[in-house]
Design a protein around this motif. Structure first.
Motif, short mmCIF file in Angstrom:
data_model
loop_
_atom_site.label_atom_id
_atom_site.label_comp_id
_atom_site.label_asym_id
_atom_site.label_seq_id
_atom_site.Cartn_x
_atom_site.Cartn_y
_atom_site.Cartn_z
N ARG A 107 45.52 43.59 37.34
CA ARG A 107 46.92 43.53 36.87
C ARG A 107 47.42 44.88 36.36
N PRO A 133 40.23 36.63 36.53
CA PRO A 133 41.23 35.97 35.68
C PRO A 133 40.76 34.56 35.28
N ALA A 138 31.67 40.67 39.03
CA ALA A 138 32.74 40.17 39.90
C ALA A 138 34.06 40.45 39.22
N THR A 185 45.84 42.59 26.63
CA THR A 185 46.26 43.98 26.70
C THR A 185 45.16 44.81 27.36
N TRP A 225 29.36 35.11 48.12
CA TRP A 225 30.52 36.01 48.33
C TRP A 225 31.20 35.72 49.66
C1 LIG Z 1 53.41 43.52 34.60
C2 LIG Z 1 52.38 43.68 33.52
C3 LIG Z 1 52.66 44.49 32.42
C4 LIG Z 1 51.73 44.64 31.41
N1 LIG Z 1 52.01 45.47 30.37
C5 LIG Z 1 51.04 45.77 29.49
C6 LIG Z 1 51.26 46.74 28.49
O1 LIG Z 1 52.36 47.29 28.36
N2 LIG Z 1 50.24 47.07 27.66
C7 LIG Z 1 49.02 46.48 27.78
O2 LIG Z 1 48.11 46.85 27.01
N3 LIG Z 1 48.78 45.51 28.69
C8 LIG Z 1 49.76 45.15 29.56
N4 LIG Z 1 49.52 44.22 30.52
C9 LIG Z 1 48.24 43.48 30.50
C10 LIG Z 1 47.11 44.24 31.19
O3 LIG Z 1 47.51 44.63 32.48
C11 LIG Z 1 45.92 43.30 31.29
O4 LIG Z 1 45.57 42.87 30.01
C12 LIG Z 1 44.69 43.93 31.93
O5 LIG Z 1 45.01 44.69 33.07
C13 LIG Z 1 43.73 42.79 32.29
O6 LIG Z 1 42.56 43.30 32.87
P1 LIG Z 1 41.40 42.29 33.26
O7 LIG Z 1 40.34 43.11 33.89
O8 LIG Z 1 41.07 41.45 32.10
O9 LIG Z 1 42.04 41.28 34.33
P2 LIG Z 1 42.58 41.56 35.80
O10 LIG Z 1 43.30 42.83 35.85
O11 LIG Z 1 43.31 40.33 36.21
O12 LIG Z 1 41.25 41.73 36.68
C14 LIG Z 1 40.61 40.66 37.31
C15 LIG Z 1 40.15 41.13 38.68
O13 LIG Z 1 39.41 40.07 39.28
C16 LIG Z 1 39.69 40.09 40.66
N5 LIG Z 1 39.30 38.79 41.20
C17 LIG Z 1 39.98 37.61 41.14
N6 LIG Z 1 39.24 36.63 41.72
C18 LIG Z 1 38.09 37.20 42.14
C19 LIG Z 1 36.93 36.68 42.79
N7 LIG Z 1 36.80 35.38 43.08
N8 LIG Z 1 35.93 37.54 43.10
C20 LIG Z 1 36.04 38.87 42.79
N9 LIG Z 1 37.12 39.39 42.17
C21 LIG Z 1 38.12 38.57 41.85
C22 LIG Z 1 41.18 40.40 40.73
O14 LIG Z 1 41.53 40.91 42.00
C23 LIG Z 1 41.32 41.43 39.62
O15 LIG Z 1 41.17 42.75 40.11
C24 LIG Z 1 50.47 43.98 31.50
C25 LIG Z 1 50.21 43.16 32.59
C26 LIG Z 1 51.13 43.00 33.60
C27 LIG Z 1 50.81 42.11 34.78
#
Ligand SMILES: Cc1cc2nc3c(=O)[nH]c(=O)nc-3n(C[C@H](O)[C@H](O)[C@H](O)COP(=O)(O)OP(=O)(O)OC[C@H]3O[C@@H](n4cnc5c(N)ncnc54)[C@H](O)[C@@H]3O)c2cc1C
Length: 412
Positions: free
Chosen positions: A36, A254, A4, A391, A236
């Motif tokens: 993100r 998240p 998920a 990151t 779902w």
């Molecule tokens: C503006 C910005 C700038 C950044 N700059 C940098 C940078 O310069 N360098 C760097 O290394 N990092 C940077 N980051 C951080 C980086 O983007 C994140 O660390 C990374 O993208 C996180 O990925 P993730 O998969 O952990 O989380 P997320 O990207 O949050 O993925 C979680 C996913 O879960 C989905 N979701 C939520 N609820 C549900 C549900 N109930 N069922 C199914 N799906 C769901 C969401 O839609 C999302 O797609 C930045 C972040 C932002 C927002």
């Protein structure tokens, strides 16, 4: 295996599982993958933009592994050596911090390579920041002086997305050890060109599709059911669906979603914003791909082929600010930084309120590991206990870790 969340953590887990020959279903509540770290066509600019400028460093191993695994063809953009260019908006002064490639930091002995106005002694705090242990950074070093203000603070602010003084020394040390601690060759800035989607998300989605796994979009995981020490049901939105006895689940959502789905989960609950300003303006010839700005509101200025873009980290103070006021302020700073005089072009302001968890010692202590008390449920995400701040590198590693644990539960 069911995943998920198709942000980078979920995609990384999916790729690792597929590489191990395990069938994967992956779904995301949003209309596109990437979470993100996403790109989209902005109608106001009539351009493809990223939600925010993302910087990675040449020494990020999971970034290299992931991009190689999914065949991301176009190299990340950035200089051949670890050069960080800065400009002071108020004084107009410009300088370049230019690290040498090897581990021994002889660049700090060369006045032409180091921060202007700094002496050797100003670099001693770097050694203190590399030491292990947890606490606030300002309990370890004095947050002042030219090296702090013109190099360490801007770099840590970008990496931690939290006021460096209040940030976790353990997280700062982890970043510095893996980059500056390994020398300039591991510290070259790298930018996704032309977009984040092209560099990370699209190749992964295509790689998975070519192997029979389409990312399900617009699918929100709403509830999880348990049976003893295992997850037995996933809902779902069309009612509970059974989870097969050998089936594993990776929750790559998240932290605020994960805690709602798993009520006894402890996870970071304090976040920091990032604000980006995007401008439909072709940068002047010679504009550096990335420029640190000191003394203004914008902190980093990125020059893409078809646009200019600025980033402000730990930008909670700007979340309620008027967009046009911000655009005008950013544009004035861009003009000052590039030495140009041009009217405000088409612009877009993107405010990400919960861009990352706050990289404080208190929040770092709340990060759970990938394993849970349910034997077939694993956590992934930049907010899990990766040892790194929130990151791309941390998110990708968290996906690899969750996949490794999930693979270990599979019958041989
Ligand atoms: C503006 C910005 C700038 C950044 N700059 C940098 C940078 O310069 N360098 C760097 O290394 N990092 C940077 N980051 C951080 C980086 O983007 C994140 O660390 C990374 O993208 C996180 O990925 P993730 O998969 O952990 O989380 P997320 O990207 O949050 O993925 C979680 C996913 O879960 C989905 N979701 C939520 N609820 C549900 C549900 N109930 N069922 C199914 N799906 C769901 C969401 O839609 C999302 O797609 C930045 C972040 C932002 C927002």
């Amino acid at each position: 295996m069911t995943i998920a969340g198709a942000g980078l953590a979920g995609l990384s887990a999916a790729v690792a599982l597929k590489q191990a020959g395990i069938a994967v279903a992956i779904a995301d509540s949003a209309a596109q993958a990437g979470g993100r770290c996403r790109s989209y066509h902005d109608p106001q600019l009539d351009l493809m933009i990223d939600n925010g400028n993302h910087l990675v460093l040449s020494g990020n191993p999971a970034v290299a592994r992931f991009r190689a695994a999914v065949g991301a063809a176009r190299p990340l953009a950035g200089p051949d050596h670890a050069e960080f260019r800065f400009r002071d908006i108020a004084s107009g002064a410009g300088w370049t911090v230019s690290m040498n490639d090897g581990r021994l930091p002889w660049w700090i002995f060369r006045p032409s390579r180091r921060v202007p106005g700094s002496g050797l002694a100003d670099y001693l705090p770097l050694a203190k920041l590399l030491a292990p242990g947890e606490g606030r950074i300002d309990a370890r070093v004095r947050p002042e002086g030219p090296v702090w203000e013109r190099l360490i603070a801007p770099v840590l602010l970008a990496a931690l997305n939290t006021d460096p003084a209040e940030s976790s020394s353990a997280l700062a040390a982890a970043v510095l050890r893996e980059t500056i601690g390994r020398g300039g060759a591991a510290t070259c800035p790298r930018i996704a060109e032309p977009t984040l989607a092209a560099a990370f998300v699209d190749p992964a989605v295509a790689w998975l599709a070519a192997r029979g796994t389409d990312v399900g979009l617009g699918r929100r995981l709403r509830a999880i059911g348990f049976d003893g020490d295992r997850v037995s049901l996933l809902d779902w939105g069309s009612g509970p669906e059974p989870v097969a006895p050998d089936e594993g689940v990776i929750l790559a959502v998240p932290p605020w979603v994960a805690t709602a789905l798993l009520p006894d989960l402890t996870a970071p609950d304090d976040f920091r914003a990032i604000v980006n300003g995007h401008f439909a303006f072709v940068p002047p010839p010679g504009a550096p791909p990335m420029l640190g700005l000191i003394g203004g509101t914008a902190e980093w200025l990125f020059a893409f082929a078809d646009r200019a873009s600025v980033t402000v980290s730990a930008a909670d103070r700007l979340i309620d600010a008027d967009r046009e006021t911000l655009a005008r302020r950013f544009w004035a700073e861009i003009c000052a930084a590039w030495g140009i005089d041009a009217p405000l072009p088409r612009w877009q302001i993107v405010k990400e309120k919960r861009a990352t968890f706050a990289a404080t010692p208190e929040q770092n202590a709340k990060r759970p590991g990938a394993a849970t008390r349910w034997r077939n449920l694993f956590l992934a995400g930049d907010w899990t206990a990766t040892g790194l701040p929130a990151t791309i590198e941390g998110a990708l590693r968290s996906g690899e870790t969750a996949a490794r644990l999930a693979i270990a539960t599979q019958p041989r």
